[in-house]
Design an enzyme around this catalytic site. Sequence first.
Site, PDB file in Angstrom:
ATOM      1  NE  ARG A  52      -2.910   0.297   3.317  1.00  0.00           N
ATOM      2  CZ  ARG A  52      -2.194   0.503   4.438  1.00  0.00           C
ATOM      3  NH1 ARG A  52      -1.507   1.624   4.583  1.00  0.00           N
ATOM      4  NH2 ARG A  52      -2.168  -0.398   5.399  1.00  0.00           N
ATOM      5  CE1 TYR A 104     -17.980  10.500 -15.500  1.00  0.00           C
ATOM      6  CE2 TYR A 104     -16.732  10.615 -13.464  1.00  0.00           C
ATOM      7  CZ  TYR A 104     -17.515   9.907 -14.354  1.00  0.00           C
ATOM      8  OH  TYR A 104     -17.831   8.607 -14.084  1.00  0.00           O
ATOM      9  CG  ASP A 176     -10.367  15.697 -14.825  1.00  0.00           C
ATOM     10  OD1 ASP A 176      -9.663  15.116 -15.675  1.00  0.00           O
ATOM     11  OD2 ASP A 176     -11.400  15.188 -14.349  1.00  0.00           O
ATOM     12  CE  LYS A 201     -13.249   7.503 -18.727  1.00  0.00           C
ATOM     13  NZ  LYS A 201     -13.162   7.527 -17.307  1.00  0.00           N
TER      14      LYS A 201
HETATM   15  C1  LIG Z   1     -13.049  13.965 -17.100  1.00  0.00           C
HETATM   16  C2  LIG Z   1     -13.167  12.820 -16.155  1.00  0.00           C
HETATM   17  N1  LIG Z   1     -12.631  12.936 -14.927  1.00  0.00           N
HETATM   18  C3  LIG Z   1     -12.697  11.925 -14.027  1.00  0.00           C
HETATM   19  C4  LIG Z   1     -13.321  10.733 -14.321  1.00  0.00           C
HETATM   20  C5  LIG Z   1     -13.394   9.636 -13.286  1.00  0.00           C
HETATM   21  O1  LIG Z   1     -12.459   8.661 -13.561  1.00  0.00           O
HETATM   22  P1  LIG Z   1     -12.642   7.088 -13.218  1.00  0.00           P
HETATM   23  O2  LIG Z   1     -13.816   6.597 -14.009  1.00  0.00           O
HETATM   24  O3  LIG Z   1     -11.343   6.512 -13.617  1.00  0.00           O
HETATM   25  O4  LIG Z   1     -12.903   7.014 -11.748  1.00  0.00           O
HETATM   26  C6  LIG Z   1     -13.889  10.572 -15.591  1.00  0.00           C
HETATM   27  C7  LIG Z   1     -14.570   9.312 -15.943  1.00  0.00           C
HETATM   28  O5  LIG Z   1     -15.270   9.230 -16.928  1.00  0.00           O
HETATM   29  C8  LIG Z   1     -13.809  11.648 -16.526  1.00  0.00           C
HETATM   30  O6  LIG Z   1     -14.339  11.550 -17.750  1.00  0.00           O
END
Ligand SMILES: Cc1ncc(COP(=O)(O)O)c(C=O)c1O
Length: 385
Positions: A52, A104, A176, A201
């Site tokens: 961890r 998101y 992000d 992604k």
């Molecule tokens: C722009 C964006 N940020 C964060 C996330 C969250 O990521 P995760 O699905 O890996 O938890 C997503 C998921 O679709 C996203 O599109």
Amino acid sequence: MSNDKQYRFGTKAIHAGIKPDPTTGAIMTPIYQTTTYAQSAPGEHKGYEYSRSQNPTREALENSLAALENGTYGYCFGSGLAAIDAIIKTLNPGDEVISTNDLYGGTYRLFTKIFQKYGILFNFISMDEAKDIEQHITKDTKLLWVETPTNPMMNIIAIAGVAEIAKKHKIKLCVDNTFSTPYLQNPLDLGADIVMHSVTKYIAGHSDVVMGAIVTNDKEIADQIKFIQNASGAIPGPQDCFLVLRGIKTLHLRMQRHCENGAAVAHFLKDVDIVDQVFWPGFTTHKSHHIAAQQMHDFGGMISFSLKENTKEAAIAILKKFKLFTLAESLGGVESLIGHPASMTHASIPKAEREKIGLSDSLIRLSVGVEDIEDLITDLKQALA
Ligand SMILES: Cc1ncc(COP(=O)(O)O)c(C=O)c1O
């Protein structure tokens, strides 16, 4: 810590953070599938105590990601949301976050349904004009949260402009960078303090791993994130880290094709009869194209479009016709995906909030993959005929 910042992107994608395995010389970082490490005496070890806290496969990936984002410190988490969770945990009750209002749905849910309960306040605003942010800053504002391009409306936020305001008010800025990837955009170079990714992604790129990451140059933030990574424990496993290390080696090649295919699809959609608006920052008519052109190296493979018949039923009838674009959540994999944000990725945002940002019932989102473009256009033609 990473020392690979000096290389160009493609070289870093292949080499950064990677050292031949010290025991065997293996070129590919081994999957250290172990929870613990032998100690010669209590506290005497080779830098690894418990997985961890430290794992060599994860460490290689964290160094690779830090180098790709031109950062010093990288940390990986079990999902993108777990990474966001760790960032918000650096705050205290009473602190305020100002966030983009077009983001998101899962991030919105985490902010409003989990952290609001613990006394952290979230203010969702449009950041189309960086200067408009200032009027929302209070003495308690500690963090600005930016997604650009935004998901799913493809709005562009001027990172350097927001960073200037953040610095003036001694507030941290987190971007992000999931949609852009470090191939297209490097928020730390533009003044951001933290960059966050849903590694799930484009970075992993093959729709087979869920993971998140945080990169920063700020030692104080890095120490806090490292502490939370270990104390809260939302770490990814070594097999997943290996898969992402492998995915990263072709990130630049994949992104180049995502961008080429994205541009071709966006231009095709613009002339389709039943399509109303196409949202893609590469159009010179996009309201923030000039900012995108400045802060991004290209415009990516994410596109949203609305229909003249602006109903959920019309959108769903079309979604069902696709043969190559697969109807699915997520984005950024090699295969093309199609989704309906209002009922899928953004269903956790109330309809009234969605409509305020233009996320209409007919909006369809494409994650354009790296297939042959002629086949993708043929599929779009038959589905939108
Ligand atoms: C722009 C964006 N940020 C964060 C996330 C969250 O990521 P995760 O699905 O890996 O938890 C997503 C998921 O679709 C996203 O599109």
